[in-house]
Scaffold this motif. Structure first.
Motif, PDB file in Angstrom:
ATOM      1  N   ALA A   1       0.760  -1.132   0.019  1.00 36.67           N
ATOM      2  CA  ALA A   1       0.278  -0.072   0.087  1.00 36.67           C
ATOM      3  C   ALA A   1       0.688   1.129  -0.104  1.00 36.67           C
ATOM      4  O   ALA A   1       0.052   2.109   0.320  1.00 36.67           O
ATOM      5  CB  ALA A   1      -0.631   0.169   0.859  1.00 36.67           C
TER       6      ALA A   1
ATOM      7  N   ASN B   1       1.841   4.041   3.252  1.00 36.36           N
ATOM      8  CA  ASN B   1      -0.098   4.448   3.892  1.00 36.36           C
ATOM      9  C   ASN B   1      -1.470   3.693   4.680  1.00 36.36           C
ATOM     10  O   ASN B   1      -1.112   2.826   4.449  1.00 36.36           O
ATOM     11  CB  ASN B   1      -1.223   4.967   2.755  1.00 36.36           C
ATOM     12  CG  ASN B   1      -1.699   5.569   2.292  1.00 36.36           C
ATOM     13  OD1 ASN B   1      -2.158   6.292   4.157  1.00 36.36           O
ATOM     14  ND2 ASN B   1      -2.086   6.764   1.629  1.00 36.36           N
TER      15      ASN B   1
ATOM     16  N   ASP C   1      -3.885   4.594   6.421  1.00 38.70           N
ATOM     17  CA  ASP C   1      -4.715   5.645   6.725  1.00 38.70           C
ATOM     18  C   ASP C   1      -5.926   4.596   6.159  1.00 38.70           C
ATOM     19  O   ASP C   1      -5.429   3.890   5.339  1.00 38.70           O
ATOM     20  CB  ASP C   1      -4.935   6.959   5.577  1.00 38.70           C
ATOM     21  CG  ASP C   1      -6.170   7.350   5.509  1.00 38.70           C
ATOM     22  OD1 ASP C   1      -6.365   8.398   6.526  1.00 38.70           O
ATOM     23  OD2 ASP C   1      -7.421   7.293   4.734  1.00 38.70           O
TER      24      ASP C   1
ATOM     25  N   LYS D   1      -8.983   4.869   5.616  1.00 35.69           N
ATOM     26  CA  LYS D   1     -10.020   5.123   5.060  1.00 35.69           C
ATOM     27  C   LYS D   1      -9.904   5.045   3.531  1.00 35.69           C
ATOM     28  O   LYS D   1     -10.050   4.598   3.121  1.00 35.69           O
ATOM     29  CB  LYS D   1     -10.689   6.344   4.511  1.00 35.69           C
ATOM     30  CG  LYS D   1     -11.868   6.505   3.985  1.00 35.69           C
ATOM     31  CD  LYS D   1     -11.745   8.217   4.098  1.00 35.69           C
ATOM     32  CE  LYS D   1     -12.903   8.475   2.770  1.00 35.69           C
ATOM     33  NZ  LYS D   1     -12.848   7.796   1.832  1.00 35.69           N
ATOM     34  N   PHE D   2      -8.137   4.528   3.346  1.00 35.05           N
ATOM     35  CA  PHE D   2      -7.624   4.658   1.979  1.00 35.05           C
ATOM     36  C   PHE D   2      -7.386   3.565   2.035  1.00 35.05           C
ATOM     37  O   PHE D   2      -7.625   2.597   0.986  1.00 35.05           O
ATOM     38  CB  PHE D   2      -6.276   5.592   1.732  1.00 35.05           C
ATOM     39  CG  PHE D   2      -5.098   4.649   0.829  1.00 35.05           C
ATOM     40  CD1 PHE D   2      -5.475   4.859  -0.441  1.00 35.05           C
ATOM     41  CD2 PHE D   2      -4.101   3.270   1.437  1.00 35.05           C
ATOM     42  CE1 PHE D   2      -4.586   4.558  -1.569  1.00 35.05           C
ATOM     43  CE2 PHE D   2      -3.494   3.179   0.324  1.00 35.05           C
ATOM     44  CZ  PHE D   2      -4.496   3.661  -1.054  1.00 35.05           C
TER      45      PHE D   2
ATOM     46  N   ASP E   1     -10.620   1.594   1.113  1.00 36.78           N
ATOM     47  CA  ASP E   1     -11.470   1.814  -0.143  1.00 36.78           C
ATOM     48  C   ASP E   1     -10.872   0.841  -0.872  1.00 36.78           C
ATOM     49  O   ASP E   1     -11.188   0.646  -1.866  1.00 36.78           O
ATOM     50  CB  ASP E   1     -11.729   3.714  -0.057  1.00 36.78           C
ATOM     51  CG  ASP E   1     -12.344   4.614   0.564  1.00 36.78           C
ATOM     52  OD1 ASP E   1     -13.409   3.424   1.496  1.00 36.78           O
ATOM     53  OD2 ASP E   1     -12.329   5.848   0.682  1.00 36.78           O
ATOM     54  N   THR E   2      -9.318   0.904  -1.122  1.00 33.61           N
ATOM     55  CA  THR E   2      -8.821   0.365  -1.730  1.00 33.61           C
ATOM     56  C   THR E   2      -8.626  -1.143  -1.871  1.00 33.61           C
ATOM     57  O   THR E   2      -8.270  -1.530  -3.275  1.00 33.61           O
ATOM     58  CB  THR E   2      -7.067   0.871  -2.182  1.00 33.61           C
ATOM     59  OG1 THR E   2      -6.958   2.801  -2.213  1.00 33.61           O
ATOM     60  CG2 THR E   2      -6.317   1.064  -3.541  1.00 33.61           C
TER      61      THR E   2
END
Length: 265
Positions: free
Chosen positions: A151, A154, A156, A158-159, A162-163
């Motif tokens: 990733a 990252n 985060d 939410k990231f 979502d991803t």
């Protein structure tokens, strides 16, 4: 009586004032090591339990010499930076300078230890290693706060959600159970933790498919604050002595944590 490396603040003061037998006028220098929940390295230190690899290492360091007394001070993954910067702890062990230490004055000591983050899925007929090559569309179970290479580090929430359809928890056990129960397709787990988990849960070993793919390699360092009672050079020598007498191998090899050469400066 064998003393616990985890002490209350009162206990810390008492230790600091206590001289070792045979050295009536010279007390050992107290070195406070931050202990954050990070299994199998440190397991719920705030509960006072001396379990995990960090207490074993501290015990070996104290048995090796009398000049320093290493004690564990409970902290947390987010709080450990501030505790070191503000002097509540002198040292953080099993760290990496890339994990958020760059703005905090510190000295690093290469511990010559490597662990890894690996992928784990439920074993199914016909499922092979290529299952781990593409994460798109797969539900991931991740450890909250960890920075994963796939990733781009990252963290985060939410990231990640979502991803990568990620569910974040604070328990490798929970993430592995999600895989076993079909609630997640892949969990990312520290290799040392997985080997410990499989020793505790032998019945599920044949139900899990472990990746040959490695997300990242953890190269462990010790992080010392500039005013720590022990210098980086002195601590590095103690680690080398533990390596030479076989204690490092005895502590870490059962968890598949590799001892690798330490560069000589």
């Amino acid at each position: 009586m064998k003393s616990s490396p985890i002490r209350t603040a009162t206990g810390l003061v008492l230790v600091a004032l206590t001289a070792f037998s045979g050295l009536p006028a010279q007390a050992a220098q107290l070195v406070r090591v931050g202990a954050a929940h990070f299994p199998p390295y440190t397991i719920r230190p705030e509960n006072g339990a001396d379990t995990g690899l960090l207490p074993e290492l501290v015990e070996a360091l104290n048995a090796l010499q009398k000049e320093y007394q290493f004690v564990l001070v409970p902290t947390s993954i987010p709080r450990r930076f501030g505790d070191l910067k503000e002097g509540r702890t002198d040292m953080a062990i099993f760290e990496n300078p890339e994990w958020g230490w760059k703005d905090i004055p510190h000295t690093t000591v290469d511990m010559g230890l490597e662990d890894a983050e690996i992928f784990v899925a439920q074993r199914e007929e016909g499922r092979q290693q290529d299952y781990f090559s593409d994460l798109k569309g797969k539900r991931l179970a991740l450890y909250s706060g960890y920075h994963y290479e796939f990733a781009n580090f990252n963290a985060d929430p939410k990231f990640l959600a979502d991803t990568f359809k990620a569910t974040l928890t604070y328990s490798h056990d929970s993430n592995l159970l999600m895989v076993l129960r079909g609630r997640a397709d892949i969990a990312l787990v520290t290799r040392s933790y997985l080997f410990d988990y499989l020793k505790r849960n032998e019945k599920v070993a044949d139900k899990l498919l472990v990746s040959q793919r490695i997300d990242q390699v953890y190269h462990h360092y010790s992080i010392l604050r500039p005013a720590a009672p022990i210098t980086g050079e002195a601590f590095g020598k103690l680690l080398q002595e533990l390596r030479d007498n076989g204690q490092m191998l005895k502590i870490f090899e059962p968890y598949k944590i590799a001892l690798v050469p330490v560069p000589q400066h």
